[in-house]
Scaffold this active site. Structure first.
Site, PDB file in Angstrom:
ATOM      1  N   LYS A  55      88.420  52.299 -12.355  1.00 27.55           N
ATOM      2  CA  LYS A  55      89.146  52.313 -11.079  1.00 27.55           C
ATOM      3  C   LYS A  55      90.485  53.012 -11.289  1.00 27.55           C
ATOM      4  O   LYS A  55      91.125  52.835 -12.340  1.00 27.55           O
ATOM      5  CB  LYS A  55      89.356  50.871 -10.608  1.00 27.55           C
ATOM      6  CG  LYS A  55      89.982  50.725  -9.232  1.00 27.55           C
ATOM      7  CD  LYS A  55      90.082  49.248  -8.833  1.00 27.55           C
ATOM      8  CE  LYS A  55      90.682  49.060  -7.457  1.00 27.55           C
ATOM      9  NZ  LYS A  55      90.759  47.636  -7.070  1.00 27.55           N
ATOM     10  N   SER A 130      88.936  46.618  -2.510  1.00 25.79           N
ATOM     11  CA  SER A 130      89.462  47.943  -2.749  1.00 25.79           C
ATOM     12  C   SER A 130      88.716  48.724  -3.832  1.00 25.79           C
ATOM     13  O   SER A 130      88.864  49.939  -3.907  1.00 25.79           O
ATOM     14  CB  SER A 130      90.943  47.851  -3.145  1.00 25.79           C
ATOM     15  OG  SER A 130      91.086  47.135  -4.359  1.00 25.79           O
ATOM     16  N   SER A 154      88.543  42.234  -4.417  1.00 28.16           N
ATOM     17  CA  SER A 154      88.275  43.665  -4.545  1.00 28.16           C
ATOM     18  C   SER A 154      87.199  44.073  -5.536  1.00 28.16           C
ATOM     19  O   SER A 154      86.800  45.238  -5.550  1.00 28.16           O
ATOM     20  CB  SER A 154      89.563  44.407  -4.895  1.00 28.16           C
ATOM     21  OG  SER A 154      90.298  44.604  -3.718  1.00 28.16           O
TER      22      SER A 154
HETATM   23  N1  GLN Z   1      91.322  42.976   0.562  1.00 20.32           N
HETATM   24  C1  GLN Z   1      92.352  42.198  -0.054  1.00 20.32           C
HETATM   25  C2  GLN Z   1      93.695  42.862   0.210  1.00 20.32           C
HETATM   26  O1  GLN Z   1      93.728  43.777   0.950  1.00 20.32           O
HETATM   27  C3  GLN Z   1      92.111  42.081  -1.516  1.00 20.32           C
HETATM   28  C4  GLN Z   1      92.397  43.334  -2.248  1.00 20.32           C
HETATM   29  C5  GLN Z   1      92.210  43.195  -3.720  1.00 20.32           C
HETATM   30  O2  GLN Z   1      91.532  42.291  -4.200  1.00 20.32           O
HETATM   31  N2  GLN Z   1      92.847  44.074  -4.457  1.00 20.32           N
HETATM   32  O3  GLN Z   1      94.708  42.484  -0.289  1.00 20.32           O
END
Ligand code: GLN
Length: 462
Positions: A55, A130, A154
């Site tokens: 990532k 994400s 994410s």
């Molecule tokens: N969707 C969640 C956020 O927007 C989690 C994102 C993540 O786990 N990095 O914060």
């Protein structure tokens, strides 16, 4: 294998857009080295020569690490994240860097400042986020495995949306050194793979204490493949009703209930009546704590140290302001404002302090549940993948796609998402939640389920 993945990337990328950077030259030279090592015999590890995608919020020495942000678009780190170092030591082949929501803030990759990744199961849908690039790439065989990061879901939510296996380890199990910080008390790195066995192999490589991450825990690392025996006899599984939230898609709830029945057939004892009453507060707690920590972590992007720098002025304050104005996207700015507000003197007690107290309650409630159960089973997300564009104008709707995954980061416990069915051709993920440092229990359940089902073997037709 590396050549096959690179070829697959060439075929699928014009439609899927999962990778920010393809490191083909590096990958081929690493693959050649792996061939040499394997020819010598016993120095090879199970990951030697295995194409792995990282990532784009994990530092890779000499390779652009953008965080899918204009702010870091041209940032080339001078060092490797610990996880990357460990993969290199195992002889893994780094095939590229995966697209994501900017600074890991989002649930769809639509917040990427570079481009949106498409779901290989239906190109008009999001892959989740994400870590959407990591999940989509594993799903359509552009890579064998990938690393993601999980602050509120994410790894698990995109794993669910793309029908792959994704594990968020216990907070502190995997070093965060070299991971671009979003919300430091919640962030954790973990694998996205095709199945539980691959997941165990990647965990063997990346887990463990790291003196460079003061929150990493000095517990010995087990061989995670040892727990992959298919016997679930006597395992106590709880089903917390609060995770079957109002508004959940019926097909999702049905698929998870069918999957739970399967686990029962495999020998587990199921308690369908578990209650975790603090669960509904997790979303609010998360959206105070995560933005608060983000607002502090992102203060470092000032146009001076590294990253984007607005140059068109002699005024240092204007330079600072414009750097952040142009360098950050809308969602990142929203989080910085929310966090700065929650931490400001007049509101700190009402929001941040209160959220920390409720965080403790959520953690204690889970601790109590784990006195009775070995693991808890829930859906990973309330819906199947949604359409690209569908939730972009409504941040709250977007935030709600993580209701089932957020409490896990708040409590710091581990959870895995595994493929558990489809509704109209779109994937459904099942989440298995465990005690702190009980990744082995999760992998064991995941593996047993995957021995008895074939959801994880299906591939999108793209
Ligand atoms: N969707 C969640 C956020 O927007 C989690 C994102 C993540 O786990 N990095 O914060």
């Amino acid at each position: 294998m590396t050549k096959a993945c690179l070829e697959r990337i060439r075929q699928a990328e014009p439609a899927v857009h999962a990778l920010v950077t393809v490191t083909d030259e590096l990958a081929l030279s690493q693959a050649e080295k792996a061939d040499e090592l394997m020819a010598k015999g016993n120095t090879a590890t199970p990951l030697t020569g295995i194409p792995t995608l990282i990532k784009d919020n994990m530092c890779t020495r000499g390779i652009r690490t953008t965080c899918s942000s204009r702010m870091l678009e041209n940032f080339v780190p001078p060092y490797d994240a610990t996880v990357v170092e460990k993969l290199n030591e195992c002889g893994a082949v780094i095939i590229g860097k995966a697209n994501m929501d900017e600074f890991a803030m989002g649930s769809s990759t639509e917040n990427s400042a570079l481009f949106t990744t498409h779901n290989p199961w239906d190109l008009s849908c999001v892959p989740g986020g994400s870590s959407g690039g990591s999940a989509a790439a594993v799903a359509c065989s552009e890579t064998i495995c990938a690393l993601g990061s999980d602050t509120g879901g994410s790894i698990r939510q995109p794993a669910g949306f793309c029908s792959v296996t994704g594990l968020k380890p216990t907070y502190g199990r995997v070093s965060r050194y070299g991971l671009v910080a979003f919300a430091s008390s919640l962030d954790q790195i973990g694998p996205l793979t095709r199945d539980a066995t691959d997941c165990a192999l990647v965990m063997n490589a990346i887990a463990g204490y790291d003196p460079r991450d003061s929150t990493s825990v000095p517990y010995p690392v087990p061989d995670y493949t040892q727990c992959l025996n298919a016997d679930l006899n006597g395992l106590r599984l709880g089903i917390p009703g609060e995770y079957f939230v109002e508004g959940m898609q019926t097909e999702v709830a049905e698929a998870i209930k069918t999957a739970i029945t399967k686990l029962e057939e495999l020998g587990a004892n199921i308690d369908w009546e578990v209650s975790l009453p603090s669960t509904p507060y997790a979303l609010a707690v998360y959206y105070i704590i995560a933005p608060s920590e983000a607002s502090a972590n992102l203060a470092r992007y000032d146009g001076v140290k590294y990253g984007f720098s607005y140059q068109d002025t002699d005024n240092i304050w204007e330079a600072l302001e414009k750097t952040r104005q142009y360098g950050f996207g809308a969602e990142v700015k929203r989080r910085i404002m929310l966090g700065t507000y929650a931490l400001s003197a007049g509101y700190y007690d009402a929001y941040y302090l209160k959220a920390q107290k409720v965080r403790t309650l959520i953690r204690r409630e889970l601790d109590r549940a784990f006195e009775k159960y070995d693991a808890l089973i829930t859906p990973t997300s309330p819906t199947v993948p949604f359409k690209i564009g569908e939730k972009m104008d409504d941040p709250l709707q977007m935030y709600l796609s993580d209701v089932c995954t957020l409490p896990i980061n708040i409590a710091g416990v581990p959870a895995i998402s595994i493929p558990a069915g489809f509704a109209d051709g779109l994937p459904i993920g099942m989440q298995i939640i465990g005690k702190p440092f009980a990744e082995e229990t999760l992998l064991k359940i995941a593996h047993a389920y995957q021995q008895a089902t074939d959801w994880h073997k299906r591939r999108p037709s793209i």
